[in-house]
Design a protein around this motif. Structure first.
Motif, PDB file in Angstrom:
ATOM      1  N   THR A  66      -9.996  16.623   5.490  1.00 37.11           N
ATOM      2  CA  THR A  66      -9.546  15.740   6.352  1.00 37.11           C
ATOM      3  C   THR A  66      -8.185  15.911   6.171  1.00 37.11           C
ATOM      4  OG1 THR A  66     -11.480  14.258   6.079  1.00 37.11           O
ATOM      5  CG2 THR A  66      -9.465  13.355   6.620  1.00 37.11           C
ATOM      6  N   GLU A  67      -7.488  16.169   4.805  1.00 40.68           N
ATOM      7  CA  GLU A  67      -6.149  16.034   4.961  1.00 40.68           C
ATOM      8  C   GLU A  67      -5.271  17.349   5.325  1.00 40.68           C
ATOM      9  OE1 GLU A  67      -8.222  15.536   2.497  1.00 40.68           O
ATOM     10  OE2 GLU A  67      -7.641  13.632   1.483  1.00 40.68           O
ATOM     11  N   VAL A  68      -5.986  18.493   5.607  1.00 44.44           N
ATOM     12  CA  VAL A  68      -5.756  19.589   6.139  1.00 44.44           C
ATOM     13  C   VAL A  68      -5.606  19.522   7.666  1.00 44.44           C
ATOM     14  CG1 VAL A  68      -6.144  22.006   6.680  1.00 44.44           C
ATOM     15  CG2 VAL A  68      -6.243  21.087   4.316  1.00 44.44           C
ATOM     16  N   ILE A  69      -6.620  18.818   8.167  1.00 43.72           N
ATOM     17  CA  ILE A  69      -6.627  18.453   9.717  1.00 43.72           C
ATOM     18  C   ILE A  69      -5.510  17.653   9.986  1.00 43.72           C
ATOM     19  CG2 ILE A  69      -7.930  17.366  11.448  1.00 43.72           C
ATOM     20  CD1 ILE A  69     -10.572  18.058  10.023  1.00 43.72           C
ATOM     21  N   PHE A  70      -5.120  16.521   9.235  1.00 46.35           N
ATOM     22  CA  PHE A  70      -4.022  15.609   9.413  1.00 46.35           C
ATOM     23  C   PHE A  70      -2.734  16.317   9.398  1.00 46.35           C
ATOM     24  CE2 PHE A  70      -0.770  12.477   7.994  1.00 46.35           C
ATOM     25  CZ  PHE A  70      -0.823  11.623   9.253  1.00 46.35           C
ATOM     26  N   PHE A  71      -2.608  17.068   8.312  1.00 52.22           N
ATOM     27  CA  PHE A  71      -1.397  18.043   8.309  1.00 52.22           C
ATOM     28  C   PHE A  71      -1.281  18.961   9.408  1.00 52.22           C
ATOM     29  CE2 PHE A  71       0.673  21.715   6.464  1.00 52.22           C
ATOM     30  CZ  PHE A  71       2.194  21.163   6.218  1.00 52.22           C
ATOM     31  N   THR A  72      -2.265  19.582   9.797  1.00 48.33           N
ATOM     32  CA  THR A  72      -2.209  20.683  10.968  1.00 48.33           C
ATOM     33  C   THR A  72      -1.612  19.852  12.053  1.00 48.33           C
ATOM     34  OG1 THR A  72      -4.508  20.488  11.440  1.00 48.33           O
ATOM     35  CG2 THR A  72      -3.634  22.223  10.011  1.00 48.33           C
ATOM     36  N   GLY A  73      -2.146  18.638  12.433  1.00 54.85           N
ATOM     37  CA  GLY A  73      -1.787  17.742  13.649  1.00 54.85           C
ATOM     38  C   GLY A  73      -0.512  17.379  13.491  1.00 54.85           C
ATOM     39  N   LEU A  74       0.179  17.190  12.255  1.00 54.76           N
ATOM     40  CA  LEU A  74       1.572  16.731  12.192  1.00 54.76           C
ATOM     41  C   LEU A  74       2.428  18.074  12.508  1.00 54.76           C
ATOM     42  CD1 LEU A  74       1.763  14.692   9.030  1.00 54.76           C
ATOM     43  CD2 LEU A  74       2.076  13.959  11.457  1.00 54.76           C
ATOM     44  N   CYS A  75       1.856  19.234  12.220  1.00 61.51           N
ATOM     45  CA  CYS A  75       2.518  20.544  12.156  1.00 61.51           C
ATOM     46  C   CYS A  75       2.790  20.949  13.856  1.00 61.51           C
ATOM     47  CB  CYS A  75       2.065  21.543  11.492  1.00 61.51           C
ATOM     48  SG  CYS A  75       2.300  21.511   9.779  1.00 61.51           S
ATOM     49  N   GLU A  76       1.561  20.462  14.432  1.00 66.82           N
ATOM     50  CA  GLU A  76       1.383  20.971  15.994  1.00 66.82           C
ATOM     51  C   GLU A  76       2.361  19.918  16.611  1.00 66.82           C
ATOM     52  OE1 GLU A  76      -3.142  22.445  16.036  1.00 66.82           O
ATOM     53  OE2 GLU A  76      -2.740  20.183  16.190  1.00 66.82           O
ATOM     54  N   VAL A  77       2.575  18.626  16.317  1.00 62.30           N
ATOM     55  CA  VAL A  77       3.264  17.794  17.026  1.00 62.30           C
ATOM     56  C   VAL A  77       4.900  18.208  16.702  1.00 62.30           C
ATOM     57  CG1 VAL A  77       4.155  15.348  17.029  1.00 62.30           C
ATOM     58  CG2 VAL A  77       1.642  15.850  17.156  1.00 62.30           C
TER      59      VAL A  77
END
Length: 159
Positions: A66-77
């Motif tokens: 879950t944390e990695v998914i959240f982090f990757t979302g932030l990286c993409e944005v």
């Protein structure tokens, strides 16, 4: 695949507007950055809004799903915004290219595993075809960001 389609459609629209006389959009690399930015912004927001959709894609060797998914979302944005911010465009392009390299092992895992993910085609062929687009995404980021190809200023006044 929707990512690549969105990227291409938005870039084509921006490029067309440039050809129709919108002065700010006459630079084809800017059109490519706009397309990539829109796609990464869309996917990044989706990672943040519906992380549960991405859980089945997480390979077992990656901790803290879950944390990695959240982090990757932030990286993409962040990358999407950075592509359009002239002071950090090249850095954002490089980071998004590296991001695409970093998620490649997970995409291989998905192709080998045969997933069932809500909102994505159920065919395992989809995940194999998706792998073929990864080099395009990497090239697109590097070229649109001015890191490969003819080195031209990213904006008219930039050195």
């Amino acid at each position: 695949m929707a990512f690549v389609i969105l990227m291409c459609v938005i870039a084509a629209l921006a490029w067309t507007l440039g050809k129709l006389g919108v002065e700010a959009l006459k630079d084809h690399r800017l059109a490519l950055r706009i397309g990539m930015s829109a796609a990464f912004l869309f996917v990044g927001i989706d990672h943040l809004a519906t992380p549960e959709r991405y859980l089945p894609m997480m390979p077992p060797f990656v901790p803290w799903h879950t944390e990695v998914i959240f982090f990757t979302g932030l990286c993409e944005v962040a990358g999407a915004i950075g592509l359009l911010w002239p002071r950090v465009t090249r850095l954002a392009a490089l980071m998004l290219a590296l991001y695409a390299v970093a998620v490649f092992p997970a995409n291989i895992h998905n192709a080998l595993s045969g997933l069932s993910v809500e909102g994505l085609p159920q065919s395992t062929a989809y995940y194999w075809v998706r792998l073929a687009f990864q080099p395009l995404i990497i090239w697109w980021a590097l070229y649109a960001g001015g890191l490969i190809g003819k080195r031209a200023p990213l904006t008219p006044g930039q050195a």
